[in-house]
Structures are given as C-alpha cells and as structure tokens.
Design an enzyme around this catalytic site. Structure first.
Site, PDB file in Angstrom:
ATOM      1  N   VAL A 271       0.827  -1.204   0.000  1.00  0.00           N
ATOM      2  CA  VAL A 271       0.000   0.000   0.000  1.00  0.00           C
ATOM      3  C   VAL A 271       0.862   1.255   0.000  1.00  0.00           C
ATOM      4  CG1 VAL A 271      -1.868   1.257   1.153  1.00  0.00           C
ATOM      5  CG2 VAL A 271      -1.836  -1.240   1.228  1.00  0.00           C
ATOM      6  N   CYS A 272       1.372   1.606   1.167  1.00  0.00           N
ATOM      7  CA  CYS A 272       2.049   2.901   1.334  1.00  0.00           C
ATOM      8  C   CYS A 272       3.431   2.946   0.707  1.00  0.00           C
ATOM      9  CB  CYS A 272       2.110   3.261   2.810  1.00  0.00           C
ATOM     10  SG  CYS A 272       0.462   3.497   3.513  1.00  0.00           S
TER      11      CYS A 272
END
Length: 210
Positions: A125-126
């Site tokens: 994700v990040c």
C-alpha cells in the site's frame, strides 16, 4: 596496492550516491510495524534503523512521513527511528498514497534529486502506491526489500513483483550501504559503514514497546 581510480561524478553516476539520491521513510509507526506479517518485527526495525543511520551518516537527504497522527487515530514514528532523526520534521497526512498529499509532493520536489530510495509500511500500500506514481513522474525509484514489510508474505512479495515490473529497482540493506560507500579509501565514512553493517550482529532491539 593498486592505484586509486578517480571517483566518478557522484551527481551523474548511474548507481546510488549520497549526492544523487534521497531516502524517503513512510509510516514506520507502531500500528504498521505490529501488523507486519512478512518478516520478524525486530529484524524489520533493526534493518530500517541501519538504513537510516547510513543515510544520515552519508548526508543523504531524508523525508519522514506519517499518517493520521494529527487526527488522533495513529501514533507518531517509532522511537527507534526518531532517536536517529530527532531534527527531521514528520509530514503527517490523511491520504493512503503519500504522493496524493501536497506537502509531501512539495518536499520531494524540493529535494531536486531523481533517485529516490523509498521504504514504507506496508509494502502493498504505502510503498507501492507512491512508488508507482513517482515512476510516472520521471523519478528513479528504489526500495530496500529487507527493510519493508507487508500484512502477509504473499502481499509483500506480490507488491514487490508489481513494482519491479513497473520499473522499481530492488535493493537490500547491505547493498545500499556498499553502494553509498563504494571505495574503502573513502575514510571519512569507512567507520560508519563498518559500525552499521559489519558489526550489526551486536545490535539489539529492546523489547517492542512503541
């Protein structure tokens, strides 16, 4: 002893140098660390601390960002990193993808460096979202696979595969340190290198209390 080869132009070198790169640390916060399932938590923290110490010691610019601290939902960067970076101001945001935050975008652009080493939690994700966006923006993106983690081993590995297919270059803690040092005749950083890589077996992360 062989003669000393002239140092290549550190700003235009195709490999990572302290002069042509920056380190971006995203969301090394208690919740994110504790939810990593792709590697041991203590090993993860040890490795990202080593990466950060190397970058700081080689005077590589560092950006540190968090998510949802000001809103009260999340806690700040883990103390192990903040102890290494007491003077680096955290950029807090609400977006999942850091690149969708204007303050983060401005900070990256202000670096004026095209080689960005990004380490983040979680890998899927990040890390992957801003990495993919920054590739589209024309940056060269690297990540250090043994200093990042995902919510499962398969999520971590698939995210690395997706990023690599898009053009992200994968590295490791040892490779990063050696790429910065490059030559044992660079005596001003030789001890830093040995302290953080050759002697890291004596590095003990205390019991996880974020």
């Amino acid at each position: 002893m062989s003669s000393i080869t002239p140092i290549r132009d550190p700003k235009n070198d195709h490999l990572i140098t302290p002069e042509n790169s920056a380190l971006i640390l995203i969301d090394y916060q208690p919740l994110q660390v504790n939810s990593v399932r792709s590697m041991d938590h203590e090993e993860l923290v040890k490795n990202i601390v080593i990466v950060t110490k190397l970058a700081k010691g080689f005077n590589v610019p560092i950006i540190l960002t968090t998510v949802n601290v000001q809103s009260g939902i999340n806690k700040p960067t883990i103390k192990h990193l903040k102890e290494v970076l007491p003077d680096v101001q955290e950029i807090d945001r609400t977006t999942v993808n850091s690149w969708e935050d204007k303050e983060f975008q401005d900070a990256v652009k202000a670096l004026n460096r095209k080689k960005l080493v990004i380490c983040a939690l979680w890998t899927e994700v990040c890390l992957s979202f801003p990495a993919l966006d920054l590739l589209k923006e024309g940056y060269e993106i690297y990540t250090i696979v043994d200093a990042v983690g995902g919510t499962s081993r398969i999520a971590h590995e698939v995210a690395l595969r997706r990023m690599e297919q898009a053009g992200v270059q994968l590295s490791s803690v040892t490779q990063y340190g050696c790429e910065l040092q490059r030559d044992w005749n660079r005596l001003e950083t030789k001890q830093l290198f040995f302290d953080n890589l050759m002697e890291n077996g004596s590095f003990f992360v205390e019991t996880l209390r974020w």
